[in-house]
Design an enzyme around this catalytic site. Structure first.
Site, short mmCIF file in Angstrom:
data_model
loop_
_atom_site.label_atom_id
_atom_site.label_comp_id
_atom_site.label_asym_id
_atom_site.label_seq_id
_atom_site.Cartn_x
_atom_site.Cartn_y
_atom_site.Cartn_z
N ASP A 1 1.77 29.40 -32.80
CA ASP A 1 2.50 28.97 -33.98
C ASP A 1 1.92 29.61 -35.25
O ASP A 1 0.70 29.71 -35.39
CB ASP A 1 2.38 27.44 -34.07
CG ASP A 1 3.11 26.87 -35.25
OD1 ASP A 1 4.34 27.06 -35.32
OD2 ASP A 1 2.47 26.26 -36.12
N GLU B 1 4.67 33.66 -32.93
CA GLU B 1 5.73 33.23 -33.87
C GLU B 1 5.52 33.97 -35.19
O GLU B 1 4.70 33.59 -36.02
CB GLU B 1 5.67 31.72 -34.11
CG GLU B 1 6.91 31.27 -34.87
CD GLU B 1 6.65 30.30 -36.03
OE1 GLU B 1 7.64 29.94 -36.69
OE2 GLU B 1 5.50 29.94 -36.28
C1 GLC Z 1 6.11 27.00 -37.45
C2 GLC Z 1 7.08 25.99 -36.87
C3 GLC Z 1 7.55 25.08 -37.96
C4 GLC Z 1 6.35 24.41 -38.60
C5 GLC Z 1 5.29 25.44 -39.04
C6 GLC Z 1 3.99 24.80 -39.38
O1 GLC Z 1 6.72 27.84 -38.36
O2 GLC Z 1 8.14 26.65 -36.25
O3 GLC Z 1 8.45 24.13 -37.47
O4 GLC Z 1 6.77 23.69 -39.72
O5 GLC Z 1 5.01 26.37 -38.02
O6 GLC Z 1 3.24 24.50 -38.23
#
Ligand code: GLC
Length: 614
Positions: free
Chosen positions: A261, A303
Site C-alpha cells: 500500500d 500500489e
Molecule cells: C492507499 C489506499 C487508500 C488509503 C491509502 C492510505 O492509497 O488505496 O484507500 O486511503 O492508501 O493507506
C-alpha cells in the site's frame, strides 16, 4: 533427508542474494547487528513456513510465469460487505468460482480502530484480524480452502504508516524515545513547515496538512494520510526489520499476493516531495529478495497511483526486479475520460505507451476499485486536443455526477480542493454508466444503454494484457450506496458510496437474462471464459491499436502464435462504421458466428471481438 533438502534450498536462495542484501542494507542503515538479526529472522520465518506453502513455492519457482496466463481473473472485495466474516467468505467460495475468479483481493481486514480506520488502512495490529471479521486461524483456513481450489489470495501490506492505536504509537505517546524514533516527531513546527513547502497533500479537504499535533508529548507527528495514520520512519532499521517480520508472518498465513500500500511514500527527505525517492526502491528491492529467499511463491503488487513514467520503475530491472505487478491506473482514468468525451485519441495514445513496454511487465487492469478516481491524465497531450486541465477536470466531475445535459451518470465528489481546484470522483461502474438513473426512472432504453456501455468497458478491459480485476458487485451491476451519508463515521469520506454491502438478492437475479443483473453477469461470464480459453489473450501477445478514422471508435489488435483478434469498441451513443477491413474468415467470439472483416458497423456502446486463425 527432506529436512536437509529444505536447508539446502534455503542456503541456495540465500546465496543468490546475500551480497546484494548486505550491500543495500548497509547502504541504508550501516548497522551490522541489525543486519545479522534480520538474517537470523529470515531463517526463522522460513522454518516456520508450512510445508504445503513450501511445496507451492518450489512449484512456482519452477514456473516463474505462473501468474502471467490469460486465465487469471481477480476480484477485490470487502469481507464484511461480501460475506460478513472470513468464515463467510469461505462459505461463498462457490459463488466466486462460479464467477470465474481465481484471485481474490481481500480488502484490509487487520485490526483497526472503528471510526478511525480509513477503510482498514490504519492498522493497529499487523498480526491480528479485526475481531468482528474473524481470527488469524480463520484466515489460514480460508487460504487453505482457496488453494485447494486454485484461488490466490491478495491482501494489503500497509507499510507506510500505523494507526495511532498501534502499540508503537501508544508507547510513543507515552514519551518512550525508542518508539518515538519509529515515527517522525518534531518539537517545533519549523521543520514540518519546511516539509509543507514541498510535500503535496493526499487528502486536502478530508485531512489537510502532513502533520498532526500530539498533545501528550508536545510534539508534531508526521501524518501524510489521516491524522490517525502515523508515518513510519524507515530510516530506523528497527522499523524496517519489524515490518519485514510482520510481512513474513502474513505471508506464512498463506497469502499469495501482497499489495504494498502507498509504496511511493515510504521514504521521506526534507526538501523533496517525499514521493518515489530512490531509497523507496532500495526497500522494495530488499523486500523482493526477502520474498525470494523465504517465500518465493509470494508476489509483490505495488500500489503506485501515478503517471506511467513513475509507475514503471517499480518493476525494477531484469537483473534486479522489484514488484511483480502494478496497477494500470492511467489507462483506467483515461477510459472514463473517453466515456465522458467520446474521444478515443488520448486512450489510444495511452495504450500505445503501455503496448510498447516489455511484455514481462504485468499490469492489473481495472475499471473501478475501492478508491476515488483521480483525474491524472496526460494534460500535455490533452492541450493539443483542445482540453484545458482545470476546466476539463470540472467537466469530468460534472459529467459523472450527471450535471451536464449528456450524462446519465451518478457519483459523488471526493476531496474537492478549492485551492488547487482539483476534485476526484467516487461511484460504481454501473452508476457511472447510467444504470442507476435508468432503474430509478424506469427507463428501459436508458437501462439498455447503461448495460451496453458497462459491458463494452469490461470487454475493453479484458482486451488488455495483464490481469483484469473486477470490483465486487460490478459483475451484477451494483449501484451506488448512499447510506454512508447518514453514518457520522463515514459521511466525510465519499469513497463509501462505492463500498456498499454486496446485494445477494440482486445476485440471485444473475441467471435471469431479462434483468440488468443477469445481462451483465451472463455477458461477463462469456467474455471471461473466452478470455481464458483463447491464447490470443496471453500476456505476451503482440498488441497494437488501429486507426479507424472514427474518433469515437477504439480498435485494438492482438497476435499470438498464429491467432489474431481485432476488437472494436464504440464509445458513442450512435452506431459507427470502422473504416478497417482485412481479408480472410473471422469468428465473432461473442456470437460464435463466422464473419468477414469489412468495414464493420459497431452499434452504439457496443463492441466486437473478431478472431482469425492462420
Ligand atoms: C492507499 C489506499 C487508500 C488509503 C491509502 C492510505 O492509497 O488505496 O484507500 O486511503 O492508501 O493507506
Amino acid at each position: 533427508m527432506e529436512k536437509k533438502n529444505e536447508e539446502q534450498l534455503y542456503q541456495e536462495r540465500l546465496e543468490k542474494h546475500i551480497d546484494e542484501i548486505k550491500w543495500l542494507y548497509m547502504e541504508l542503515y550501516d548497522n551490522e547487528p541489525m543486519l545479522a538479526e534480520l538474517l537470523d529472522q529470515l531463517k526463522n520465518w522460513y522454518e516456520k513456513r508450512d510445508l504445503k506453502l513450501k511445496a507451492s513455492d518450489r512449484e512456482r519457482e519452477r514456473m516463474p510465469d505462473w501468474y502471467k496466463g490469460n486465465d487469471m481473473l481477480g476480484m477485490m472485495l470487502y469481507i464484511e460487505n461480501f460475506a460478513g466474516t472470513i468464515k463467510g467468505v469461505k462459505d461463498r467460495i462457490d459463488y466466486l468460482q462460479e464467477s470465474n475468479i481465481n484471485y481474490i483481493h481481500l480488502m484490509p481486514f487487520l485490526d483497526t480502530p472503528e471510526g478511525r480506520s480509513d477503510g482498514g488502512y490504519a492498522v493497529s495490529d499487523f498480526r491480528k484480524v479485526r475481531p468482528d471479521l474473524g481470527t488469524i486461524d480463520d484466515l489460514k483456513e480460508l487460504t487453505e480452502a482457496c488453494h485447494e481450489k486454485k484461488i490466490n489470495l491478495c491482501m494489503d501490506f500497509v507499510m507506510n504508516h500505523t494507526s495511532e492505536d498501534h502499540e508503537w504509537a501508544v508507547r510513543a505517546r507515552k514519551g518512550e524515545g525508542e518508539y518515538m524514533s519509529r515515527y517522525f516527531f518534531f518539537d517545533h513546527f519549523d521543520i514540518p513547515a519546511q516539509y509543507e513547502k514541498t510535500v503535496p497533500q493526499v487528502f486536502p479537504t478530508t485531512a489537510p496538512g502532513n502533520f498532526t499535533w500530539c498533545p501528550e508529548v508536545n510534539h508534531y507527528v508526521m501524518t501524510t494520510f489521516y491524522p490517525y495514520q502515523w508515518d513510519l520512519n524507515y530510516k530506523n532499521p528497527r522499523v524496517f526489520n519489524e515490518m519485514m517480520y510482520n510481512f513474513l508472518f502474513l505471508a506464512n498465513c498463506g497469502i499469495d499476493i501482497m499489495r504494498i500500500d502507498a509504496v511511493p511514500y515510504i521514504w521521506k527527505e526534507l526538501g523533496t516531495n517525499c514521493r518515489n525517492l530512490p531509497k523507496v526502491h532500495t526497500i522494495v528491492r530488499l523486500m523482493r529478495m526477502i520474498c525470494e529467499i523465504v517465500c518465493p511463491g509470494v508476489l509483490l503488487l505495488g500500489e503506485v497511483v501515478m503517471e506511467p513514467q513513475k509507475v514503471v520503475p517499480y518493476f525494477g530491472t531484469v537483473e534486479k526486479p522489484e514488484c511483480h505487478m502494478l496497477y494500470n491506473v492511467t489507462t483506467m482514468a483515461t477510459t472514463w475520460h473517453t466515456v465522458a468525451t467520446r474521444d478515443t485519441r488520448l486512450l489510444k495514445k495511452q495504450l500505445d505507451i503501455v503496448n510498447d513496454l516489455p511484455k514481462d511487465y504485468v499490469f492489473l487492469n481495472y475499471l473501478r476499485c475501492h478508491d476515488d478516481i483521480g483525474w491524472g491524465l496526460d494534460y500535455d497531450t490533452l492541450k493539443t486536443e483542445g482540453f484545458e486541465e482545470v476546466s476539463h477536470k470540472k467537466y469530468l466531475n460534472d459529467y459523472f455526477r450527471g450535471l451536464t445535459g449528456y450524462s446519465d451518470s451518478r457519483g459523488r465528489l471526493y476531496n474537492d480542493d478549492p485551492v488547487s481546484q482539483d476534485a476526484r470522483l467516487c461511484a460504481t461502474t454501473a452508476s457511472m454508466c447510467g444504470l442507476e438513473t435508468g432503474i430509478r426512472d424506469k427507463n428501459e432504453a436508458l437501462i439498455d444503454k447503461a448495460v451496453n456501455l458497462d459491458l463494452t468497458l469490461h470487454a475493453f478491459m479484458f482486451m488488455l494484457s495483464g490481469i483484469p480485476v473486477i470490483y465486487s458487485g460490478d459483475e451484477i451491476g451494483q449501484l451506488n450506496d448512499y447510506s454512508y451519508e447518514d453514518d457520522p463515521k463515514k459521511a466525510d469520506d465519499s469513497r463509501y458510496v462505492h463500498r456498499g454491502a454486496f446485494d445477494w438478492e440482486k445476485a440471485d437475479l444473475r441467471h435471469d437474462l431479462l434483468s440488468p443483473q443477469g445481462r451483465i453477469y451472463d455477458a461477463l461470464d462469456r467474455m471471461e471464459k473466452i478470455r481464458s480459453r483463447e491464447i490470443v489473450f496471453m500476456g505476451n501477445a503482440t498488441v497494437w491499436t488501429i486507426d479507424t478514422e472514427e474518433p469515437e471508435l477504439l480498435a485494438i489488435g492482438r497476435y499470438y502464435k498464429k491467432e489474431k483478434i481485432i476488437g472494436f469498441f464504440n464509445f458513442s451513443e450512435r452506431s459507427k462504421t470502422a473504416h478497417y477491413s482485412e481479408d480472410g474468415a473471422f469468428l465473432d467470439l461473442m456470437s460464435g458466428k463466422e464473419t468477414a472483416l469489412l468495414e464493420p458497423e459497431i452499434p452504439a456502446h457496443s463492441f466486437l471481438w473478431l478472431k482469425k486463425s492462420f
